[in-house]
Design an enzyme around this catalytic site. Structure first.
Site: not given
Length: 361
Positions: A206, A235, A315, A317, A332
């Protein structure tokens, strides 16, 4: 999806990241009679060895298997089974057998039932081997008719399911680990890998689209290009480093040291884990569920995730979930923060490597 600005101390980074959610309240239940067989002592195992034994027993037990988890205090693998014959097989292999009411097949059917009848934004559901139930979690946005439908579905599943609430809101996070930037957005590098003999890194899907350029500092020169990306359902994404890049197989511990990463492995419920992220740096917690599904809203449903009690914030991910030198997951999303705690979800690394034909390196 919120973008946040950060800085990075170097151009080529080592990995790290996490997400924050509500602490899942993992409590190991007392064993059933089969755990207390006179004269039996379970093998003391590292978390990695327990994961390997769990995979072996899952194949051996087949339909008699009902889930496993690692008791970090006792350093033993607890294996749920549905009869004494299977319990004997577990003891022969050195695990602690625990007879439970529901098989994995029954719990899988219950899990599918939640997905079919109550798949609403702001929810997640995963099989919890500790409680031998499907644990359904609803964030603060689930109210009214949606909450009524969720409660009714869980009630219909009887003792196979339970509903929990989290005070935060499930969202996919941007950023983490050593920071990586693209077009004003920030994410975290997960792990450095090798594909076709060339250095790459993996991060959350993402975070960006195929063809996006990534740098180690906001507005800095690109160090790589995203060559594959998958979100939702999965993801994960793969970024190929520019020619000449140095890509050490390690994770930033944010104390002046790094953790070398030698391999990828499957997570086991109960395993103590760490995650590194550029927003919240290094935090630890435990794996609380596997094969979790989370509905982030707007049609963004992700399946097959690791659920943990590790905290994190936007911040983080894409960053690293690991246990010692073993890579486990990529951050994720989740809910909460590192002040109040939270529930976090991670994309398993072995699936990512298999999909991309890459290896840790």
């Amino acid at each position: 999806m919120q973008h946040r600005r950060i800085s990075s101390r170097r151009t080529v980074v080592a990995g790290g990241a996490a997400v924050a959610l509500l602490i899942a309240g993992l409590t190991f239940q007392s064993a059933n009679a089969s755990d207390r067989t006179e004269g039996f002592t379970a093998k003391k195992l590292s978390a990695t060895a327990a994961g390997e034994l769990a995979a072996s027993l899952d194949k051996r037990l087949g339909a008699d298997a009902a889930g496993t988890y690692y008791d970090a205090g006792a350093r033993t693998l607890v294996v749920n089974v549905v009869d004494e014959a299977a319990a004997d097989s577990v003891r022969d292999a050195g695990g602690t057998a625990r007879i439970v009411a529901h098989s994995l097949a029954e719990l899988a059917a219950a899990r599918q039932g939640v997905g079919d009848r109550a798949n609403v934004p702001g929810t997640s559901w995963a099989v919890d081997p500790v409680t031998n139930k499907v644990v359904v979690t609803a964030d603060r946005t689930v109210t009214g008719a949606a909450l009524t439908r969720l409660n009714q579905t869980v009630r219909e599943l009887g003792d196979k399911a339970e509903l929990r609430r989290t005070a935060g809101e499930f969202t996919p996070y941007l950023a983490g680990g050593d920071a990586i930037h693209s077009g004003g957005g920030r994410c975290s590098l997960g792990f450095n890998v090798v594909k076709d003999g060339a250095p790459h890194f993996i991060t959350a899907g993402h975070c960006g689209q195929t063809g996006s350029q990534w740098s180690g500092t906001a507005g800095g020169s690109a160090v790589g290009e995203m060559v594959e990306s998958s979100f939702p359902d999965n993801d994960y994404a793969l970024v190929k480093y520019a020619s000449g890049a140095t890509a050490p197989s390690e994770v930033n511990l944010y104390n002046g040291d790094t953790q070398p990463i030698a391999r990828a492995g499957e997570a086991t419920v109960g395993t103590q884990v760490q995650r590194s992220g550029s927003t919240t740096q290094l935090h630890d917690g435990a794996v609380t569920g596997l094969d979790a599904t989370v509905n982030y809203g707007n049609g963004d449903v992700v399946n097959g995730l690791i659920q943990t009690s590790v905290c994190a914030e936007p911040g983080d991910s894409g960053g690293s979930l690991f246990a010692g030198d073993t890579a486990l997951g990529l951050t994720s999303g989740g809910s909460g923060n590192c002040s109040a705690g939270g529930v976090t979800f991670f994309q398993p690394v072995p699936e990512v490597l298999a999909t991309f034909g890459a290896e840790i390196g």
